[in-house]
Design an enzyme around this catalytic site. Structure first.
Site, mmCIF file in Angstrom:
data_model
loop_
_atom_site.group_PDB
_atom_site.id
_atom_site.type_symbol
_atom_site.label_atom_id
_atom_site.label_comp_id
_atom_site.label_asym_id
_atom_site.label_seq_id
_atom_site.Cartn_x
_atom_site.Cartn_y
_atom_site.Cartn_z
ATOM 1 N N CYS A 76 0.854 -1.190 0.000
ATOM 2 C CA CYS A 76 0.000 0.000 0.000
ATOM 3 C C CYS A 76 0.891 1.242 0.000
ATOM 4 C CB CYS A 76 -0.891 -0.014 1.245
ATOM 5 S SG CYS A 76 -1.696 1.561 1.575
ATOM 6 N N CYS A 105 -3.924 7.310 -1.548
ATOM 7 C CA CYS A 105 -5.230 7.415 -2.222
ATOM 8 C C CYS A 105 -6.354 7.902 -1.304
ATOM 9 C CB CYS A 105 -5.632 6.088 -2.832
ATOM 10 S SG CYS A 105 -4.261 5.148 -3.488
ATOM 11 N N THR A 159 -3.995 4.833 7.595
ATOM 12 C CA THR A 159 -2.980 4.531 6.584
ATOM 13 C C THR A 159 -2.056 5.732 6.366
ATOM 14 O OG1 THR A 159 -4.372 2.957 5.449
ATOM 15 C CG2 THR A 159 -2.699 4.019 4.115
ATOM 16 N N GLU A 189 0.040 1.705 9.174
ATOM 17 C CA GLU A 189 -1.190 2.140 9.840
ATOM 18 C C GLU A 189 -0.846 2.509 11.278
ATOM 19 O OE1 GLU A 189 -1.250 -1.115 8.489
ATOM 20 O OE2 GLU A 189 -1.888 -0.297 6.567
ATOM 21 N N HIS A 233 -13.289 5.558 -3.314
ATOM 22 C CA HIS A 233 -12.227 4.751 -2.704
ATOM 23 C C HIS A 233 -12.374 3.255 -3.016
ATOM 24 C CE1 HIS A 233 -8.722 4.690 -0.325
ATOM 25 N NE2 HIS A 233 -9.223 3.973 0.668
ATOM 26 N N TYR A 242 -9.354 0.622 -5.047
ATOM 27 C CA TYR A 242 -8.771 -0.669 -4.656
ATOM 28 C C TYR A 242 -8.278 -1.502 -5.835
ATOM 29 C CZ TYR A 242 -8.810 -0.461 0.327
ATOM 30 O OH TYR A 242 -8.482 -0.138 1.621
ATOM 31 N N CYS A 295 -5.697 -0.811 -6.881
ATOM 32 C CA CYS A 295 -4.285 -0.869 -6.442
ATOM 33 C C CYS A 295 -3.881 -2.323 -6.207
ATOM 34 C CB CYS A 295 -4.083 -0.047 -5.172
ATOM 35 S SG CYS A 295 -4.920 -0.732 -3.717
ATOM 36 N N GLU A 307 -6.229 -5.561 4.564
ATOM 37 C CA GLU A 307 -6.677 -4.244 4.092
ATOM 38 C C GLU A 307 -7.698 -4.424 2.961
ATOM 39 O OE1 GLU A 307 -3.775 -1.569 2.186
ATOM 40 O OE2 GLU A 307 -4.472 -0.085 3.636
HETATM 41 C C1 LIG Z 1 -5.091 -1.966 6.775
HETATM 42 C C2 LIG Z 1 -6.207 -0.999 6.951
HETATM 43 C C3 LIG Z 1 -6.051 0.316 6.531
HETATM 44 C C4 LIG Z 1 -7.061 1.256 6.742
HETATM 45 N N1 LIG Z 1 -6.860 2.567 6.388
HETATM 46 C C5 LIG Z 1 -7.779 3.505 6.742
HETATM 47 C C6 LIG Z 1 -7.538 4.901 6.514
HETATM 48 O O1 LIG Z 1 -6.515 5.304 5.982
HETATM 49 N N2 LIG Z 1 -8.466 5.792 6.904
HETATM 50 C C7 LIG Z 1 -9.611 5.399 7.501
HETATM 51 O O2 LIG Z 1 -10.393 6.258 7.842
HETATM 52 N N3 LIG Z 1 -9.873 4.093 7.735
HETATM 53 C C8 LIG Z 1 -8.989 3.147 7.374
HETATM 54 N N4 LIG Z 1 -9.253 1.807 7.593
HETATM 55 C C9 LIG Z 1 -10.470 1.472 8.332
HETATM 56 C C10 LIG Z 1 -11.523 0.667 7.596
HETATM 57 O O3 LIG Z 1 -12.343 1.503 6.831
HETATM 58 C C11 LIG Z 1 -12.282 -0.097 8.703
HETATM 59 O O4 LIG Z 1 -11.416 -1.129 9.145
HETATM 60 C C12 LIG Z 1 -13.600 -0.656 8.244
HETATM 61 O O5 LIG Z 1 -14.509 0.373 7.984
HETATM 62 C C13 LIG Z 1 -14.176 -1.603 9.309
HETATM 63 O O6 LIG Z 1 -14.258 -0.983 10.552
HETATM 64 P P1 LIG Z 1 -13.626 -1.680 11.837
HETATM 65 O O7 LIG Z 1 -12.234 -2.081 11.511
HETATM 66 O O8 LIG Z 1 -13.842 -0.791 12.992
HETATM 67 O O9 LIG Z 1 -14.426 -3.036 11.995
HETATM 68 P P2 LIG Z 1 -15.713 -3.327 12.848
HETATM 69 O O10 LIG Z 1 -16.640 -2.162 12.803
HETATM 70 O O11 LIG Z 1 -15.296 -3.795 14.191
HETATM 71 O O12 LIG Z 1 -16.359 -4.501 12.020
HETATM 72 C C14 LIG Z 1 -16.118 -5.879 12.287
HETATM 73 C C15 LIG Z 1 -17.267 -6.697 11.722
HETATM 74 O O13 LIG Z 1 -18.493 -6.311 12.366
HETATM 75 C C16 LIG Z 1 -19.455 -5.897 11.409
HETATM 76 N N5 LIG Z 1 -20.205 -4.750 11.971
HETATM 77 C C17 LIG Z 1 -19.685 -3.649 12.577
HETATM 78 N N6 LIG Z 1 -20.673 -2.806 12.957
HETATM 79 C C18 LIG Z 1 -21.820 -3.378 12.559
HETATM 80 C C19 LIG Z 1 -23.192 -2.989 12.662
HETATM 81 N N7 LIG Z 1 -23.565 -1.849 13.259
HETATM 82 N N8 LIG Z 1 -24.115 -3.814 12.137
HETATM 83 C C20 LIG Z 1 -23.769 -4.965 11.529
HETATM 84 N N9 LIG Z 1 -22.480 -5.391 11.413
HETATM 85 C C21 LIG Z 1 -21.525 -4.610 11.927
HETATM 86 C C22 LIG Z 1 -18.651 -5.508 10.165
HETATM 87 O O14 LIG Z 1 -19.411 -5.635 8.981
HETATM 88 C C23 LIG Z 1 -17.491 -6.485 10.225
HETATM 89 O O15 LIG Z 1 -17.841 -7.696 9.653
HETATM 90 C C24 LIG Z 1 -8.268 0.855 7.356
HETATM 91 C C25 LIG Z 1 -8.437 -0.488 7.749
HETATM 92 C C26 LIG Z 1 -7.428 -1.402 7.552
HETATM 93 C C27 LIG Z 1 -7.625 -2.824 8.018
HETATM 94 S S1 SF4 Z 2 -6.222 2.493 -2.457
HETATM 95 FE FE1 SF4 Z 2 -4.751 0.844 -2.102
HETATM 96 S S2 SF4 Z 2 -2.703 1.744 -2.158
HETATM 97 FE FE2 SF4 Z 2 -4.179 3.396 -2.061
HETATM 98 S S3 SF4 Z 2 -4.250 3.900 0.120
HETATM 99 FE FE3 SF4 Z 2 -5.929 2.437 -0.259
HETATM 100 S S4 SF4 Z 2 -5.081 0.364 0.068
HETATM 101 FE FE4 SF4 Z 2 -3.348 1.831 -0.051
#
Ligand SMILES: Cc1cc2nc3c(=O)[nH]c(=O)nc-3n(C[C@H](O)[C@H](O)[C@H](O)COP(=O)(O)OP(=O)(O)OC[C@H]3O[C@@H](n4cnc5c(N)ncnc54)[C@H](O)[C@@H]3O)c2cc1C
Ligand code: SF4
Length: 504
Positions: A98, A102, A189, A255, A290, A294, A296, A444
């Protein structure tokens, strides 16, 4: 002087005195930290690509009138969106991870239309503030991080219902100079590698959530921000002697958790303040951009397919039918992701503010495929690689005068292949499917830009069951009832209300 090359960028990060915790200790200079540096190198490649391939990675901006890095451009055509995708695939191929730029790009583009439409409704001044911010970022060629995801606490409750209001970033004070925010953003990220962070709400908000409806830009080194670095599996390998065990020693993702303790944002950098009903529009437009970004992952998929083909060749089985078929399947899955993403970009339309928005259904299909196909590619790469992938001794054993010759004798593949090269390609597959860059390639892919269910909700909203049912009934010669109402159940009525009757 604006930042131009990757080297300029790396120097721009020095001496900022960010408060970063890693392994329970404060980091003195992230740029020189061996665990952090590969993630900085990945962002640096977004600058170097722009120097090497100007047509792909730079573009003329109507905002600043300059040729700018494509990551800072407000898209003005379908072609702009398509070229974003092509650049993302190329950067995935070059880094195998990554490259972190983006989220900011998609945040700027979604805010372009949302601030415009907020101003239209409330006669506010958000759009002009945003344009000034974009102009500054383009002129200085900066990295913008996008901070959307809150810790969220109890997921069954909205922001105002949480026991601790800090579970979602919120405004705690306003004065004539600006606003002050508290809370945290999780999984950020590239935040430590950014110059500025745009804070945004993470979900649709209700009237009672108005204090959580906040968007603003803060410098990454603003007082009151603490970073806690996220661990990635096998990350300490980049702190060991030698590069071989890392698999991809030069590049990684990043992250961290960001904590905001009374962070000040001056009014000129505030782009939403209480307009809770626009939070849903922002989240939907951001995820629309966004989820197609992906693609990417198809660049990473290209690397993994190449690694699988190489290890098959090193092992002496490149022509075996099931190996060839697995490589075809990997390619088919990878290109299916790309097909949906690029089609979403082509099928875009202009919004009121002049920015173009890609197709939401196809963006969600693209991201939904990304939550599955890279895992399948990883499974097939591991199949082709053989068990040595997880039983390979360390580089130190390889260099040891007693064990080194034994490993060189017994880890040989086909004639003419250097044993060290065989180890390197196995380590790369390990790195991408269970090591450091499996964060970027697999998990991710699952959760970034929303977990799988978030895409299914968007697909359900737009699947037009009413329209499709009408198509079927027309051909089957099923007529509406005497009052012209279609004959269907209450359940279908509810689905139709969400999915619509018309082909839009
Ligand atoms: C490597 C990585 C990079 C990331 N980078 C960014 C970034 O740069 N900026 C950013 O803002 N975010 C970033 N994210 C966040 C990403 O958008 C969230 O991980 C994603 O939205 C899920 O939220 P959570 O991790 O809190 O999971 P959770 O909310 O804990 O979800 C876990 C599970 O529970 C379910 N769930 C949760 N709430 C509910 C509900 N109310 N009803 C039903 N099901 C539910 C989900 O569908 C999922 O299956 C990143 C995540 C990762 C893993
Ligand atoms: S689109 Fe792909 S490379 Fe760009 S920030 Fe998200 S995961 Fe990283």
């Amino acid at each position: 002087m604006p930042i131009r090359t990757g080297e300029d960028y790396i120097e721009s990060l020095r001496g900022r005195n960010l408060k970063i915790y890693l392994f329970g200790e404060l980091v003195k200079e992230p740029v020189d930290h061996p665990l952090i540096r590969p993630s900085i190198n990945a962002v640096a490649e977004t600058y170097d690509l722009a120097v090497r391939e100007q047509d792909l990675a730079t573009v003329e901006s109507s905002i600043s009138g300059q040729r700018v890095n494509r990551f800072l451009h407000i898209v003005q055509s379908a072609e702009d969106l398509v070229l974003q995708n092509k650049m993302q695939r190329k950067l995935g191929q070059n880094t195998g991870t990554c490259f972190q730029r983006c989220v900011g790009m998609d945040a700027l583009n979604s805010l372009h239309s949302v601030t415009y439409e907020m101003d239209e409704k409330y006669k506010t001044n958000y759009h002009k503030r945003l344009l000034d911010f974009i102009k500054m970022a383009q002129t200085e060629n900066l990295i913008i991080g996008g901070a959307m995801t809150d810790p969220k606490g109890d997921r069954s409750k909205g922001p105002h219902e949480q026991e601790d209001p800090d579970m979602f970033v919120h405004v705690v004070e306003k004065n004539d100079k600006g606003i002050i925010i508290n809370g945290a953003k999780a999984h950020q990220t590239g935040c430590i590698n950014s110059h500025w962070i745009i804070v945004m709400p993470t979900m649709r908000l209700a009237e009672a959530d108005a204090e959580f409806a906040v968007v603003g830009a803060v410098p990454a080194d603003a007082p009151g921000i603490t970073y806690i670095y996220g661990r990635q599996s096998c990350d300490t390998r980049s702190m060991e002697e030698g590069d071989l065990d890392s698999g991809n020693a030069k590049y990684s993702g990043q992250e961290a958790m960001m904590i905001f303790d009374h962070v000040f944002i001056p009014w000129e950098k505030v782009f939403m303040n209480g307009e809770y009903e626009f939070a849903a529009m922002l989240v939907e437009r951001f995820t629309c951009y966004h989820r197609r970004s992906y693609v990417c992952k198809t660049g990473l998929g290209d690397v993994l397919i190449g690694a699988a083909a190489t290890i098959a060749d090193y092992n002496g089985v490149p022509n075996v039918s099931h190996i060839k078929d697995k490589l075809v399947e990997m390619t088919h899955l990878n290109e299916s992701i790309y097909a949906a993403g690029i089609a979403s970009s082509y099928q875009s339309r202009p919004l009121k503010s002049g920015v173009w928005l890609n197709d939401d259904m196809l963006a969600n299909v693209c991201k939904h495929n990304v939550t599955r196909f890279p895992y399948e590619l990883g499974r097939m790469a591991q199949d082709i690689a053989g068990g040595l992938l997880v039983t390979l001794p360390s580089e130190k054993d390889f260099r040891n005068p007693e064990t080194g010759p034994l490993l060189k004798k017994y880890l040989r593949g086909r004639k003419g292949v250097d044993v060290e090269n065989r180890m390197k390609i196995l380590r790369l597959i390990e790195n991408m499917t269970m090591g450091r860059n499996a964060v970027g390639y697999l998990t991710e892919s699952m959760h970034g830009a929303g977990s799988p269910q978030a895409q299914r909700i968007q697909i359900a909203r737009q699947m037009q069951l009413g329209y499709k049912s009408k198509l079927a009934k027309n051909l089957a010669n099923i007529k509406d009832d005497e009052e012209g109402r279609p004959e269907h159940s209450e359940y279908f009525e509810r689905v139709f209300k969400i999915g619509g009757y018309e082909n839009n």
